[in-house]
Scaffold this motif. Sequence first.
Motif, PDB file in Angstrom:
ATOM      1  N   ASP A 227       0.989  -1.236  -0.074  1.00  0.00           N
ATOM      2  CA  ASP A 227       0.103  -0.021   0.129  1.00  0.00           C
ATOM      3  C   ASP A 227       0.974   1.201   0.064  1.00  0.00           C
ATOM      4  OD1 ASP A 227      -2.253  -1.425  -0.050  1.00  0.00           O
ATOM      5  OD2 ASP A 227      -2.393  -1.545   2.338  1.00  0.00           O
ATOM      6  N   ALA A 228       2.191   1.254   0.314  1.00  0.00           N
ATOM      7  CA  ALA A 228       2.871   2.372   0.478  1.00  0.00           C
ATOM      8  C   ALA A 228       3.146   3.273  -0.852  1.00  0.00           C
ATOM      9  CB  ALA A 228       4.112   1.933   1.093  1.00  0.00           C
ATOM     10  N   LEU A 229       3.296   2.407  -2.002  1.00  0.00           N
ATOM     11  CA  LEU A 229       3.512   3.148  -3.312  1.00  0.00           C
ATOM     12  C   LEU A 229       2.240   3.734  -3.654  1.00  0.00           C
ATOM     13  CD1 LEU A 229       5.647   0.362  -5.136  1.00  0.00           C
ATOM     14  CD2 LEU A 229       6.226   2.473  -3.979  1.00  0.00           C
ATOM     15  N   GLU A 230       0.945   3.359  -3.176  1.00  0.00           N
ATOM     16  CA  GLU A 230      -0.256   4.078  -3.602  1.00  0.00           C
ATOM     17  C   GLU A 230      -0.245   5.522  -3.046  1.00  0.00           C
ATOM     18  OE1 GLU A 230      -3.451   1.756  -2.486  1.00  0.00           O
ATOM     19  OE2 GLU A 230      -2.919  -0.229  -3.572  1.00  0.00           O
ATOM     20  N   ARG A 231       0.358   5.797  -1.776  1.00  0.00           N
ATOM     21  CA  ARG A 231       0.468   7.102  -1.342  1.00  0.00           C
ATOM     22  C   ARG A 231       1.842   7.713  -1.568  1.00  0.00           C
ATOM     23  NH1 ARG A 231       1.211   6.217   3.786  1.00  0.00           N
ATOM     24  NH2 ARG A 231       1.824   4.041   3.973  1.00  0.00           N
ATOM     25  N   ALA A 232       2.589   7.231  -2.492  1.00  0.00           N
ATOM     26  CA  ALA A 232       4.020   7.876  -2.757  1.00  0.00           C
ATOM     27  C   ALA A 232       3.890   9.021  -3.678  1.00  0.00           C
ATOM     28  CB  ALA A 232       4.885   6.733  -2.867  1.00  0.00           C
ATOM     29  N   GLU A 233       5.041   9.768  -3.629  1.00  0.00           N
ATOM     30  CA  GLU A 233       5.121  10.655  -4.557  1.00  0.00           C
ATOM     31  C   GLU A 233       6.574  10.374  -5.111  1.00  0.00           C
ATOM     32  OE1 GLU A 233       6.513  15.303  -5.151  1.00  0.00           O
ATOM     33  OE2 GLU A 233       5.449  14.731  -3.316  1.00  0.00           O
ATOM     34  N   PHE A 234       6.540  10.069  -6.472  1.00  0.00           N
ATOM     35  CA  PHE A 234       7.998   9.792  -7.175  1.00  0.00           C
ATOM     36  C   PHE A 234       8.712  10.815  -7.656  1.00  0.00           C
ATOM     37  CE2 PHE A 234      10.415   8.705 -11.095  1.00  0.00           C
ATOM     38  CZ  PHE A 234      11.185   7.482 -10.356  1.00  0.00           C
ATOM     39  N   TYR A 235       9.935  10.721  -7.409  1.00  0.00           N
ATOM     40  CA  TYR A 235      10.996  11.750  -7.868  1.00  0.00           C
ATOM     41  C   TYR A 235      12.374  11.055  -8.523  1.00  0.00           C
ATOM     42  CZ  TYR A 235      13.603  10.562  -3.911  1.00  0.00           C
ATOM     43  OH  TYR A 235      14.499   9.905  -2.378  1.00  0.00           O
ATOM     44  N   SER A 236      12.972  11.932  -9.195  1.00  0.00           N
ATOM     45  CA  SER A 236      14.117  11.673  -9.949  1.00  0.00           C
ATOM     46  C   SER A 236      14.965  12.891 -10.312  1.00  0.00           C
ATOM     47  CB  SER A 236      13.881  10.689 -11.244  1.00  0.00           C
ATOM     48  OG  SER A 236      15.054  10.255 -11.896  1.00  0.00           O
ATOM     49  N   ALA A 237      16.288  12.833 -10.278  1.00  0.00           N
ATOM     50  CA  ALA A 237      17.235  13.830 -10.819  1.00  0.00           C
ATOM     51  C   ALA A 237      18.580  13.276 -10.838  1.00  0.00           C
ATOM     52  CB  ALA A 237      17.055  14.948  -9.653  1.00  0.00           C
ATOM     53  N   PRO A 238      19.238  13.957 -11.806  1.00  0.00           N
ATOM     54  CA  PRO A 238      20.862  13.786 -11.991  1.00  0.00           C
ATOM     55  C   PRO A 238      21.611  14.377 -10.717  1.00  0.00           C
ATOM     56  CG  PRO A 238      20.147  15.484 -13.188  1.00  0.00           C
ATOM     57  CD  PRO A 238      18.941  15.146 -12.592  1.00  0.00           C
ATOM     58  N   VAL A 239      22.708  13.912 -10.364  1.00  0.00           N
ATOM     59  CA  VAL A 239      23.686  14.259  -9.434  1.00  0.00           C
ATOM     60  C   VAL A 239      25.085  14.174  -9.907  1.00  0.00           C
ATOM     61  CG1 VAL A 239      24.529  13.720  -7.208  1.00  0.00           C
ATOM     62  CG2 VAL A 239      21.944  13.398  -7.517  1.00  0.00           C
ATOM     63  N   PRO A 240      25.832  15.135  -9.827  1.00  0.00           N
ATOM     64  CA  PRO A 240      27.217  14.966 -10.202  1.00  0.00           C
ATOM     65  C   PRO A 240      27.822  13.821  -9.452  1.00  0.00           C
ATOM     66  CG  PRO A 240      26.788  17.271  -9.675  1.00  0.00           C
ATOM     67  CD  PRO A 240      25.437  16.331  -9.111  1.00  0.00           C
ATOM     68  N   CYS A 241      28.709  12.999 -10.155  1.00  0.00           N
ATOM     69  CA  CYS A 241      29.728  11.990  -9.611  1.00  0.00           C
ATOM     70  C   CYS A 241      30.946  12.054 -10.400  1.00  0.00           C
ATOM     71  CB  CYS A 241      28.977  10.532  -9.775  1.00  0.00           C
ATOM     72  SG  CYS A 241      27.407  10.488  -8.808  1.00  0.00           S
ATOM     73  N   LEU A 242      32.049  13.194 -10.226  1.00  0.00           N
ATOM     74  CA  LEU A 242      32.818  13.196 -11.020  1.00  0.00           C
ATOM     75  C   LEU A 242      33.886  12.011 -10.900  1.00  0.00           C
ATOM     76  CD1 LEU A 242      31.661  16.186 -11.400  1.00  0.00           C
ATOM     77  CD2 LEU A 242      33.924  17.016 -11.619  1.00  0.00           C
ATOM     78  N   GLY A 243      34.595  11.527 -12.078  1.00  0.00           N
ATOM     79  CA  GLY A 243      35.388  10.700 -11.755  1.00  0.00           C
ATOM     80  C   GLY A 243      37.055  11.506 -11.689  1.00  0.00           C
ATOM     81  N   PRO A 244      38.196  10.797 -11.391  1.00  0.00           N
ATOM     82  CA  PRO A 244      39.388  11.291 -11.220  1.00  0.00           C
ATOM     83  C   PRO A 244      39.668  12.093 -12.309  1.00  0.00           C
ATOM     84  CG  PRO A 244      39.425   9.098 -10.600  1.00  0.00           C
ATOM     85  CD  PRO A 244      38.058   9.104 -11.208  1.00  0.00           C
ATOM     86  N   LEU A 245      39.688  11.762 -13.527  1.00  0.00           N
ATOM     87  CA  LEU A 245      40.214  12.396 -14.582  1.00  0.00           C
ATOM     88  C   LEU A 245      39.227  13.601 -14.950  1.00  0.00           C
ATOM     89  CD1 LEU A 245      40.863   9.729 -17.271  1.00  0.00           C
ATOM     90  CD2 LEU A 245      42.436  10.702 -15.962  1.00  0.00           C
ATOM     91  N   SER A 246      37.997  13.452 -14.539  1.00  0.00           N
ATOM     92  CA  SER A 246      37.355  15.091 -14.753  1.00  0.00           C
ATOM     93  C   SER A 246      37.591  15.751 -13.587  1.00  0.00           C
ATOM     94  CB  SER A 246      35.828  14.628 -14.742  1.00  0.00           C
ATOM     95  OG  SER A 246      35.442  13.601 -15.568  1.00  0.00           O
ATOM     96  N   TRP A 247      37.848  15.444 -12.606  1.00  0.00           N
ATOM     97  CA  TRP A 247      38.291  16.432 -11.775  1.00  0.00           C
ATOM     98  C   TRP A 247      39.525  17.458 -11.883  1.00  0.00           C
ATOM     99  CZ3 TRP A 247      36.468  18.842  -7.871  1.00  0.00           C
ATOM    100  CH2 TRP A 247      35.173  18.077  -6.844  1.00  0.00           C
TER     101      TRP A 247
END
Length: 378
Positions: A227-247
């Motif tokens: 029943d929990a999902l019936e009351r739930a609000e979904f969300y999604s978003a990108p997050v930075p996760c830089l690798g060593p070379l990108s730094w």
Amino acid sequence: MQIAIVGAGPSGIWASTLLARRGHAVTLIDPQAPWEKPCGGGVTTKALSSFGIFETDLPRTHIDQITIYFGDENSVNVIPKDPLAVLSRRELSKYMIIEAEKSGVFILKSRVTRIEPIARGWRISTRDTSLQSDYLIGADGATSLVRRTVSSGLQPEDLCVTLGYFIPGNFLPHMKIYFVRGFEGYIWSFPRPTHTSFGLITRSEPGWTLRAKTLLSNFVIADLGPDALERAEFYSAPVPCLGPLSWKKNQISGERWALVGDAAGLVDAITGEGIYYAFKSAQILAETIDTPDQYAAKIGMEIGRELQRAARMYKRFYRGHFLGGDFKKRTVQLAQRSRTLRTILGNLLAGNQSYLNLTKKLLFSIPSIGLDLVSGRK
């Protein structure tokens, strides 16, 4: 100085407040602030003790127990020395915007459509108006328009994705973190004052979002019931996760511009935690605004070294092996039997144990961990 800040998340609002208090004319531009950032909402002990905004009566849940799971059979309870907190980013932003306006910040609720360099500054166009500024600050998240205008956007390999559900109800102050075999990321359950955030973070590879949503839904049902999902609000978003070379090529400032928070890529690649770095980068920018060449150098010393070390440790943490088994599984199993290791884990989760001296800390703790394991001291 006329300063325009694009993005009214924690880093943007905090930067606007500090700069206005220093006498600058600040315009903060965001189409929907205050808004609920799609994230767990956790705030480390380090962040709570570092910034005055958290010394207020903001509604929050203080976390006094954390359980870390690996699969169905391995788990360990960690009791942090000082409680962490979980709070709604909407409530945090609402409070911070009030403080910003009291400090003289002008809030422009509109979406930026174009940014152009002009003589001695910038022209920022929105859906409703346009304005000029002497200095431009990008606080507009992982897909920052400011970053894409003044430099280059983050590449797909330097992004993770978070997705989850806000589920209403009253929940115990018990934080749960789940690691799953073969899954590069983790699942969390973070209780807030009026609901819980049940989510995950993983690398944003093609096809992963749908599979990750299915995995997360199964966890929610197993923990809270169908029943929990019936009351739930979904969300999604990108997050930075830089690798060593990108730094090494991460440019966060230039002539009359700077990036803060997620827009600057200032997020822990292992945990996805960025709230401390959002506030800290805003603080450093406010302190160096009159000597802008110092901003990137100071970020590098006070934030960058730590985050670069996290980026270098990422593969070992999520893909590595130790004592013939998955690194995360072995860590949980050893922590079950060693109070010394549980203390180190608690300090890591609280933000009080740096990655920079973690190896040294573990090496010096080997005798104590060994004594825990041999004597059964838990």
